[in-house]
Design a protein around this motif. Structure first.
Motif, PDB file in Angstrom:
ATOM      1  N   PRO A 258       0.796  -1.237   0.000  1.00 28.95           N
ATOM      2  CA  PRO A 258       0.000   0.000   0.000  1.00 28.95           C
ATOM      3  C   PRO A 258       0.819   1.273   0.000  1.00 28.95           C
ATOM      4  N   ARG A 259       2.034   1.251   0.582  1.00 28.90           N
ATOM      5  CA  ARG A 259       2.837   2.474   0.665  1.00 28.90           C
ATOM      6  C   ARG A 259       3.766   2.658  -0.523  1.00 28.90           C
ATOM      7  N   MET A 260       3.747   1.693  -1.422  1.00 32.43           N
ATOM      8  CA  MET A 260       4.539   1.804  -2.645  1.00 32.43           C
ATOM      9  C   MET A 260       3.641   2.282  -3.777  1.00 32.43           C
ATOM     10  N   THR A 261       4.241   2.898  -4.783  1.00 33.47           N
ATOM     11  CA  THR A 261       3.456   3.359  -5.924  1.00 33.47           C
ATOM     12  C   THR A 261       3.021   2.182  -6.778  1.00 33.47           C
ATOM     13  N   VAL A 262       2.113   2.473  -7.693  1.00 30.63           N
ATOM     14  CA  VAL A 262       1.674   1.451  -8.650  1.00 30.63           C
ATOM     15  C   VAL A 262       2.868   0.903  -9.428  1.00 30.63           C
ATOM     16  N   LEU A 263       3.710   1.786  -9.920  1.00 32.09           N
ATOM     17  CA  LEU A 263       4.876   1.347 -10.676  1.00 32.09           C
ATOM     18  C   LEU A 263       5.791   0.480  -9.828  1.00 32.09           C
ATOM     19  N   GLU A 264       6.020   0.866  -8.598  1.00 30.70           N
ATOM     20  CA  GLU A 264       6.898   0.081  -7.727  1.00 30.70           C
ATOM     21  C   GLU A 264       6.304  -1.298  -7.443  1.00 30.70           C
ATOM     22  N   ASN A 265       4.984  -1.380  -7.306  1.00 30.64           N
ATOM     23  CA  ASN A 265       4.333  -2.675  -7.128  1.00 30.64           C
ATOM     24  C   ASN A 265       4.555  -3.570  -8.353  1.00 30.64           C
ATOM     25  N   LEU A 266       4.432  -2.984  -9.527  1.00 31.74           N
ATOM     26  CA  LEU A 266       4.654  -3.771 -10.750  1.00 31.74           C
ATOM     27  C   LEU A 266       6.108  -4.240 -10.829  1.00 31.74           C
ATOM     28  N   GLU A 267       7.013  -3.382 -10.468  1.00 36.32           N
ATOM     29  CA  GLU A 267       8.429  -3.758 -10.484  1.00 36.32           C
ATOM     30  C   GLU A 267       8.698  -4.902  -9.494  1.00 36.32           C
ATOM     31  N   MET A 268       8.000  -4.902  -8.368  1.00 39.73           N
ATOM     32  CA  MET A 268       8.145  -5.986  -7.408  1.00 39.73           C
ATOM     33  C   MET A 268       7.687  -7.317  -7.996  1.00 39.73           C
ATOM     34  N   GLY A 269       6.726  -7.262  -8.897  1.00 41.92           N
ATOM     35  CA  GLY A 269       6.271  -8.481  -9.553  1.00 41.92           C
ATOM     36  C   GLY A 269       7.334  -9.119 -10.428  1.00 41.92           C
ATOM     37  N   ALA A 270       8.317  -8.345 -10.806  1.00 47.80           N
ATOM     38  CA  ALA A 270       9.405  -8.838 -11.665  1.00 47.80           C
ATOM     39  C   ALA A 270      10.676  -9.103 -10.863  1.00 47.80           C
ATOM     40  N   PHE A 271      10.543  -9.348  -9.559  1.00 50.67           N
ATOM     41  CA  PHE A 271      11.737  -9.434  -8.700  1.00 50.67           C
ATOM     42  C   PHE A 271      12.648 -10.605  -9.053  1.00 50.67           C
ATOM     43  N   THR A 272      12.121 -11.627  -9.744  1.00 48.72           N
ATOM     44  CA  THR A 272      12.971 -12.765 -10.115  1.00 48.72           C
ATOM     45  C   THR A 272      13.684 -12.547 -11.442  1.00 48.72           C
ATOM     46  N   ARG A 273      13.396 -11.434 -12.115  1.00 54.23           N
ATOM     47  CA  ARG A 273      13.936 -11.196 -13.457  1.00 54.23           C
ATOM     48  C   ARG A 273      15.130 -10.245 -13.423  1.00 54.23           C
TER      49      ARG A 273
ATOM     50  N   GLN B 224       0.955   6.972  -8.067  1.00 56.74           N
ATOM     51  CA  GLN B 224       0.093   7.065  -6.888  1.00 56.74           C
ATOM     52  C   GLN B 224       0.379   5.916  -5.928  1.00 56.74           C
ATOM     53  N   LYS B 225       0.270   6.175  -4.631  1.00 57.66           N
ATOM     54  CA  LYS B 225       0.416   5.120  -3.630  1.00 57.66           C
ATOM     55  C   LYS B 225      -0.709   4.115  -3.815  1.00 57.66           C
ATOM     56  N   ALA B 226      -0.347   2.840  -3.881  1.00 61.60           N
ATOM     57  CA  ALA B 226      -1.320   1.804  -4.211  1.00 61.60           C
ATOM     58  C   ALA B 226      -2.449   1.704  -3.194  1.00 61.60           C
ATOM     59  N   GLY B 227      -2.131   1.992  -1.922  1.00 58.67           N
ATOM     60  CA  GLY B 227      -3.134   1.881  -0.881  1.00 58.67           C
ATOM     61  C   GLY B 227      -4.229   2.920  -0.954  1.00 58.67           C
TER      62      GLY B 227
ATOM     63  N   MET C 277      -5.847   3.657  -3.764  1.00 60.66           N
ATOM     64  CA  MET C 277      -6.705   3.370  -4.903  1.00 60.66           C
ATOM     65  C   MET C 277      -7.955   2.613  -4.470  1.00 60.66           C
ATOM     66  N   SER C 278      -8.931   2.543  -5.373  1.00 61.79           N
ATOM     67  CA  SER C 278     -10.157   1.795  -5.104  1.00 61.79           C
ATOM     68  C   SER C 278      -9.884   0.296  -5.110  1.00 61.79           C
ATOM     69  N   GLY C 279     -10.857  -0.476  -4.613  1.00 57.42           N
ATOM     70  CA  GLY C 279     -10.699  -1.924  -4.593  1.00 57.42           C
ATOM     71  C   GLY C 279     -10.517  -2.515  -5.976  1.00 57.42           C
ATOM     72  N   GLY C 280     -11.273  -2.010  -6.941  1.00 57.61           N
ATOM     73  CA  GLY C 280     -11.142  -2.509  -8.304  1.00 57.61           C
ATOM     74  C   GLY C 280      -9.776  -2.213  -8.896  1.00 57.61           C
ATOM     75  N   GLU C 281      -9.276  -1.010  -8.633  1.00 58.14           N
ATOM     76  CA  GLU C 281      -7.945  -0.642  -9.125  1.00 58.14           C
ATOM     77  C   GLU C 281      -6.872  -1.493  -8.462  1.00 58.14           C
ATOM     78  N   GLN C 282      -7.037  -1.770  -7.186  1.00 53.13           N
ATOM     79  CA  GLN C 282      -6.067  -2.619  -6.500  1.00 53.13           C
ATOM     80  C   GLN C 282      -6.091  -4.047  -7.045  1.00 53.13           C
ATOM     81  N   GLN C 283      -7.278  -4.535  -7.408  1.00 46.24           N
ATOM     82  CA  GLN C 283      -7.353  -5.874  -8.009  1.00 46.24           C
ATOM     83  C   GLN C 283      -6.636  -5.897  -9.353  1.00 46.24           C
ATOM     84  N   MET C 284      -6.813  -4.857 -10.140  1.00 43.94           N
ATOM     85  CA  MET C 284      -6.094  -4.759 -11.411  1.00 43.94           C
ATOM     86  C   MET C 284      -4.594  -4.756 -11.177  1.00 43.94           C
ATOM     87  N   LEU C 285      -4.170  -4.041 -10.138  1.00 43.03           N
ATOM     88  CA  LEU C 285      -2.745  -3.982  -9.823  1.00 43.03           C
ATOM     89  C   LEU C 285      -2.230  -5.350  -9.388  1.00 43.03           C
TER      90      LEU C 285
END
Length: 256
Positions: free
Chosen positions: A111-126, A152-155, A157-165
């Motif tokens: 929640p305290r990381m941005t949307v972009l940072e959350n996406l980057e975390m998804g690629a942590f093995t790459r 924007q800080k992920a936390g 966002m709306s529930g739907g936006e967080q699900q997309m993230l």
């Protein structure tokens, strides 16, 4: 709804898979939380290109099945085979690096990381920086709202936006198999419709999906096959179209 399990229709000779082997084989797994046996011998198969759903009431073992596959809660008995390799007990980060991504129940974004940072975390093995940038852009194409919210800080966002993230973050690992846990939970119907459009799109792009969903109408509509779980066991399995018309499923899960 308590029944004797029927023979799975997802076997090659019964459901058009030819001689193909499953991408995922879960064989008689027993998973515990302390002394409590949550899974009591779950067996499922998922073939390449399929969407397979697990439906059932709360406490049936749906989430635990996904957590066992992804290495979060390894089974004490049984076997999990992915692309011909036994991954039973393999650590979660290693499972992710093999091509299995897990979008968990409740989204679990940072929640305290941005949307972009959350996406980057998804690629942590790459380690392929250019490929990561390309995949971030693909996620933005699939979820334009995330591009608008990139800083924007992920936390917030709306529930739907967080699900997309959460789904976009899972895709950043370039999965062959995507585990989706309750993607419609707590969302308005119009947002759920959009989420399921995207699930179809992800599958059409070649990602095999194992879907856990309490909303059986959506789950059976999008999937090819389904397993009905009850108290840690498989109570019923069939093609999704057949499950939709099964009187026991209709009475217990479809509200009819």
């Amino acid at each position: 709804m308590s029944t004797t399990p029927e023979a799975p229709v997802g076997k090659p000779q019964a459901d058009g898979h030819g001689s193909a082997k499953p991408v995922l084989q879960v064989e008689d797994i027993h998973t515990f939380y302390g002394a409590i046996e949550a899974l009591k011998g779950i067996t499922i198969d998922v073939y390449e290109g399929e969407i397979v759903t697990l439906i059932g009431s709360n406490g049936a073992g749906k989430t635990t099945t996904l957590r066992s596959i992804s290495g979060i809660v390894p089974p004490r008995k049984g076997k999990i085979v992915y692309q011909g390799r036994d991954i039973t007990g393999v650590a979660g980060h290693e499972v992710a690096s093999m091509g299995i991504s897990h979008s968990p129940e409740g989204r679990r974004i940072f929640p305290r990381m941005t949307v972009l940072e959350n996406l980057e975390m998804g690629a942590f093995t790459r380690r392929d920086a250019a490929g990561i940038r390309d995949d971030i852009n693909r996620v933005y194409e699939m979820f334009p709202r995330l591009k608008e919210r990139a800083k924007q800080k992920a936390g917030t966002m709306s529930g739907g936006e967080q699900q997309m993230l959460a789904m976009g973050r899972a895709l950043m690992a370039q999965p062959t198999l995507l585990l989706l846990d309750e993607p419609s939970l707590g969302l308005a119907p119009v947002i759920v419709d959009k989420i399921y459009e995207i699930i179809r799109e992800i599958n059409e792009q070649g990602v095999t999906i194992l879907l856990v969903e309490q909303n059986a109408n959506y789950a059976l509509d999008v999937s090819a096959r389904g397993y009905v779980l009850e108290t840690g066991t498989v109570a019923l399995t069939d093609k999704s179209a057949s499950l939709r018309t099964d009187e026991r499923v209709k009475a217990a899960y479809l509200g009819t």
